[in-house]
Design a protein around this motif. Sequence first.
Motif, PDB file in Angstrom:
ATOM      1  N   SER A  11     108.250 -29.444  34.734  1.00  0.00           N
ATOM      2  CA  SER A  11     108.053 -29.751  36.446  1.00  0.00           C
ATOM      3  C   SER A  11     109.927 -29.860  36.549  1.00  0.00           C
ATOM      4  CB  SER A  11     107.824 -31.090  36.630  1.00  0.00           C
ATOM      5  OG  SER A  11     106.847 -31.184  36.388  1.00  0.00           O
ATOM      6  N   SER A  62      99.190 -37.116  14.790  1.00  0.00           N
ATOM      7  CA  SER A  62      99.601 -38.187  14.909  1.00  0.00           C
ATOM      8  C   SER A  62      98.602 -38.802  15.985  1.00  0.00           C
ATOM      9  CB  SER A  62     101.196 -38.457  15.069  1.00  0.00           C
ATOM     10  OG  SER A  62     100.925 -40.180  14.849  1.00  0.00           O
ATOM     11  N   CYS A  72      98.387 -47.660  24.174  1.00  0.00           N
ATOM     12  CA  CYS A  72      97.778 -46.374  23.986  1.00  0.00           C
ATOM     13  C   CYS A  72      99.379 -45.490  23.951  1.00  0.00           C
ATOM     14  CB  CYS A  72      96.439 -45.997  24.896  1.00  0.00           C
ATOM     15  SG  CYS A  72      96.204 -44.427  24.061  1.00  0.00           S
ATOM     16  N   TRP A 106      86.664 -32.459  25.132  1.00  0.00           N
ATOM     17  CA  TRP A 106      86.569 -32.663  23.367  1.00  0.00           C
ATOM     18  C   TRP A 106      85.217 -32.612  23.189  1.00  0.00           C
ATOM     19  CZ3 TRP A 106      89.811 -37.910  24.093  1.00  0.00           C
ATOM     20  CH2 TRP A 106      91.418 -36.961  24.134  1.00  0.00           C
ATOM     21  N   ALA A 144      97.067 -34.187  23.325  1.00  0.00           N
ATOM     22  CA  ALA A 144      95.601 -33.073  23.193  1.00  0.00           C
ATOM     23  C   ALA A 144      94.792 -32.559  23.759  1.00  0.00           C
ATOM     24  CB  ALA A 144      94.707 -34.663  22.499  1.00  0.00           C
ATOM     25  N   HIS A 156      90.647 -36.709  29.531  1.00  0.00           N
ATOM     26  CA  HIS A 156      89.849 -35.326  29.195  1.00  0.00           C
ATOM     27  C   HIS A 156      88.807 -35.776  28.853  1.00  0.00           C
ATOM     28  CE1 HIS A 156      93.555 -33.115  27.674  1.00  0.00           C
ATOM     29  NE2 HIS A 156      94.366 -34.750  27.430  1.00  0.00           N
ATOM     30  N   ASN A 193      99.509 -34.659  37.898  1.00  0.00           N
ATOM     31  CA  ASN A 193     100.550 -34.312  38.183  1.00  0.00           C
ATOM     32  C   ASN A 193     101.482 -35.120  38.428  1.00  0.00           C
ATOM     33  OD1 ASN A 193     102.997 -34.658  35.339  1.00  0.00           O
ATOM     34  ND2 ASN A 193     103.062 -32.106  35.069  1.00  0.00           N
ATOM     35  N   LEU A 209     111.152 -25.682  30.833  1.00  0.00           N
ATOM     36  CA  LEU A 209     110.318 -25.219  29.362  1.00  0.00           C
ATOM     37  C   LEU A 209     110.936 -23.389  29.831  1.00  0.00           C
ATOM     38  CD1 LEU A 209     108.127 -25.773  27.394  1.00  0.00           C
ATOM     39  CD2 LEU A 209     106.332 -25.563  29.050  1.00  0.00           C
ATOM     40  N   SER A 261     110.183 -29.910  29.486  1.00  0.00           N
ATOM     41  CA  SER A 261     109.591 -30.405  31.074  1.00  0.00           C
ATOM     42  C   SER A 261     109.245 -28.704  31.876  1.00  0.00           C
ATOM     43  CB  SER A 261     110.057 -31.447  31.963  1.00  0.00           C
ATOM     44  OG  SER A 261     108.871 -31.805  33.047  1.00  0.00           O
ATOM     45  N   GLY A 296     103.020 -39.980  31.111  1.00  0.00           N
ATOM     46  CA  GLY A 296     103.221 -41.541  30.255  1.00  0.00           C
ATOM     47  C   GLY A 296     103.771 -41.863  28.938  1.00  0.00           C
ATOM     48  N   CYS A 318      95.137 -43.728  30.892  1.00  0.00           N
ATOM     49  CA  CYS A 318      95.955 -42.162  29.851  1.00  0.00           C
ATOM     50  C   CYS A 318      95.653 -40.998  30.378  1.00  0.00           C
ATOM     51  CB  CYS A 318      94.942 -42.929  27.983  1.00  0.00           C
ATOM     52  SG  CYS A 318      95.920 -41.775  27.294  1.00  0.00           S
ATOM     53  N   VAL A 370     101.172 -35.081  20.074  1.00  0.00           N
ATOM     54  CA  VAL A 370     100.349 -35.667  20.399  1.00  0.00           C
ATOM     55  C   VAL A 370      99.037 -35.981  21.361  1.00  0.00           C
ATOM     56  CG1 VAL A 370     102.015 -37.794  18.995  1.00  0.00           C
ATOM     57  CG2 VAL A 370     102.385 -37.008  21.143  1.00  0.00           C
ATOM     58  N   ILE A 390     106.751 -34.229  30.339  1.00  0.00           N
ATOM     59  CA  ILE A 390     106.866 -36.566  30.700  1.00  0.00           C
ATOM     60  C   ILE A 390     106.266 -36.390  31.354  1.00  0.00           C
ATOM     61  CG2 ILE A 390     108.767 -37.387  31.554  1.00  0.00           C
ATOM     62  CD1 ILE A 390     109.349 -35.320  28.941  1.00  0.00           C
TER      63      ILE A 390
HETATM   64  P1  NAP Z   1     100.002 -37.463  31.344  1.00  0.00           P
HETATM   65  O1  NAP Z   1     100.769 -38.691  31.525  1.00  0.00           O
HETATM   66  O2  NAP Z   1      99.603 -36.376  32.034  1.00  0.00           O
HETATM   67  O3  NAP Z   1     101.417 -36.331  30.843  1.00  0.00           O
HETATM   68  C1  NAP Z   1     101.064 -35.223  30.224  1.00  0.00           C
HETATM   69  C2  NAP Z   1     102.208 -34.350  30.800  1.00  0.00           C
HETATM   70  O4  NAP Z   1     102.187 -32.901  30.385  1.00  0.00           O
HETATM   71  C3  NAP Z   1     102.884 -33.782  32.600  1.00  0.00           C
HETATM   72  O5  NAP Z   1     103.555 -34.387  33.212  1.00  0.00           O
HETATM   73  C4  NAP Z   1     103.106 -32.531  32.272  1.00  0.00           C
HETATM   74  O6  NAP Z   1     104.548 -32.767  31.962  1.00  0.00           O
HETATM   75  C5  NAP Z   1     102.389 -31.908  30.957  1.00  0.00           C
HETATM   76  N1  NAP Z   1     101.835 -30.578  31.144  1.00  0.00           N
HETATM   77  C6  NAP Z   1     100.664 -30.777  31.851  1.00  0.00           C
HETATM   78  N2  NAP Z   1     100.422 -29.644  32.032  1.00  0.00           N
HETATM   79  C7  NAP Z   1     101.336 -29.327  31.166  1.00  0.00           C
HETATM   80  C8  NAP Z   1     100.564 -27.709  30.448  1.00  0.00           C
HETATM   81  N3  NAP Z   1      99.899 -26.775  30.926  1.00  0.00           N
HETATM   82  N4  NAP Z   1     101.702 -27.039  30.475  1.00  0.00           N
HETATM   83  C9  NAP Z   1     102.790 -28.322  29.504  1.00  0.00           C
HETATM   84  N5  NAP Z   1     102.684 -29.107  29.729  1.00  0.00           N
HETATM   85  C10 NAP Z   1     101.715 -29.824  30.582  1.00  0.00           C
HETATM   86  O7  NAP Z   1      99.039 -37.519  29.921  1.00  0.00           O
HETATM   87  P2  NAP Z   1      99.778 -38.668  29.128  1.00  0.00           P
HETATM   88  O8  NAP Z   1      98.578 -40.061  29.211  1.00  0.00           O
HETATM   89  O9  NAP Z   1     101.181 -38.715  28.274  1.00  0.00           O
HETATM   90  O10 NAP Z   1      98.766 -37.792  27.874  1.00  0.00           O
HETATM   91  C11 NAP Z   1      99.049 -37.102  27.211  1.00  0.00           C
HETATM   92  C12 NAP Z   1      97.775 -36.103  25.742  1.00  0.00           C
HETATM   93  O11 NAP Z   1      98.455 -37.267  25.334  1.00  0.00           O
HETATM   94  C13 NAP Z   1      97.465 -35.863  26.223  1.00  0.00           C
HETATM   95  O12 NAP Z   1      96.709 -34.702  26.039  1.00  0.00           O
HETATM   96  C14 NAP Z   1      96.469 -37.025  25.533  1.00  0.00           C
HETATM   97  O13 NAP Z   1      94.464 -37.215  25.666  1.00  0.00           O
HETATM   98  C15 NAP Z   1      96.907 -37.376  24.648  1.00  0.00           C
HETATM   99  N6  NAP Z   1      97.173 -38.173  23.781  1.00  0.00           N
HETATM  100  C16 NAP Z   1      97.388 -38.688  22.884  1.00  0.00           C
HETATM  101  C17 NAP Z   1      96.563 -39.799  21.880  1.00  0.00           C
HETATM  102  C18 NAP Z   1      97.103 -39.590  19.944  1.00  0.00           C
HETATM  103  O14 NAP Z   1      96.579 -40.979  19.042  1.00  0.00           O
HETATM  104  N7  NAP Z   1      97.306 -39.006  19.987  1.00  0.00           N
HETATM  105  C19 NAP Z   1      97.027 -41.274  22.736  1.00  0.00           C
HETATM  106  C20 NAP Z   1      97.137 -41.073  23.721  1.00  0.00           C
HETATM  107  C21 NAP Z   1      97.302 -39.693  24.576  1.00  0.00           C
HETATM  108  P3  NAP Z   1     105.670 -32.708  32.797  1.00  0.00           P
HETATM  109  O15 NAP Z   1     105.229 -31.970  33.909  1.00  0.00           O
HETATM  110  O16 NAP Z   1     107.026 -32.508  32.108  1.00  0.00           O
HETATM  111  O17 NAP Z   1     105.823 -30.248  31.805  1.00  0.00           O
END
Ligand code: NAP
Length: 334
Positions: free
Chosen positions: A198, A282, A149, A51, A260, A45, A324, A216, A196, A176, A40, A258, A174
Amino acid sequence: MAINCFAAFETKKNLNPFSYVPEKLKDGDIEVEITHCGICHSDIHLIDNDWAISTYPFVPGHEIIGNVKNKGSQVTDFAIGDRIGIGWQRSSCLHCPQCLKGDDNLCPVQEATCVGHFGGFADKIITDSHFVFHIPPAIPSEKAAPLLCGGATVFSPLYEFPVTKFTRVAVIGIGGLGHLAILFAKAMGADVTAISTSPQKKQEATALGADNFIVLNDAAAMQKHASKFDLLICSASSFENWQLLISLIGPRGKLCVVGAPQEAMKIAAGSLIECRRHVFGSNIACRAQINQMLQFAAKHKIFPMVEVFSMKDVNTAIEKVRNNQVRYRAVLVK
Ligand code: NAP
Ligand code: ZN
């Protein structure tokens, strides 16, 4: 017996082999032989101390699938050999007002699987059985890991909204979480727009079920969707232009954060007052919703797109997540 794992020893560096001797199994604990663990972006992070809560050595991993190897005397819900899953949350007090309401993910003394404890990039883990989940047989293990998660985190706000076939949902980022949000929102009947950075993700987002795809930084396309959405889910791991997202929220619509990123959010108050827009965060999901999400995923065949890596290739997998490049969740296997 020692547990063998991979740990970060300092911020932003490769993981290296590490082993530790776990505490004795307590009455409510379960010992799990890990077969799969998703990566994840929260793991990234934490490796990078984004953080400011990380301690080293840090063993990431909180999308765990494995088999029960041993259990404490009070564990009755699981048998030796059962296939189970473990997500972000490791424990809660089980008796505060939030826990009693079923909001155990809001418990003030909750603990996380890989914060203050060693996580799932390992051959085994010992954890509190109250936060362990049975995995429906219809879901293969590599597809189940990201649900623990990522799946839980996007299912919860969609379920609570609640999303119906009349809801216009936008998903920003877009990755995980984002690709799972498309799958769940679509299965709930919503009209789904993927947003997105991308452009090359358009074809896959459409194949996942997105009705529209917007890049975007395409100002004209964004303008066309102004004040349109009932629910936006932002799962971007890094983000700055929050004001742009606010302009997409329709009357009484909601932006659910969601993702972070460490950057602060800057939003003009007037843009929330106008149209009664809401912004909320959330965190993961409570245990009841995680079980519902797993049943829903099994019934609707919501299986994440995954790239599988051997656990020993963990640094290669992390590098792809950082860049990414993963479509759309990296999963480590034993
Ligand atoms: P991931 O697979 O790396 O995907 C994140 C996506 O964010 C990337 O594929 C990209 O999508 C976009 N992105 C990256 N850099 C960016 C930028 N500078 N500007 C705009 N978009 C950008 O990450 P993930 O595992 O899905 O996690 C995403 C976030 O959720 C993380 O911050 C993680 O810590 C958080 N999280 C929170 C919770 C919670 O309980 N709230 C739970 C799990 C994870 P595009 O290529 O489509 O732009
Ligand atoms: Zn996570």
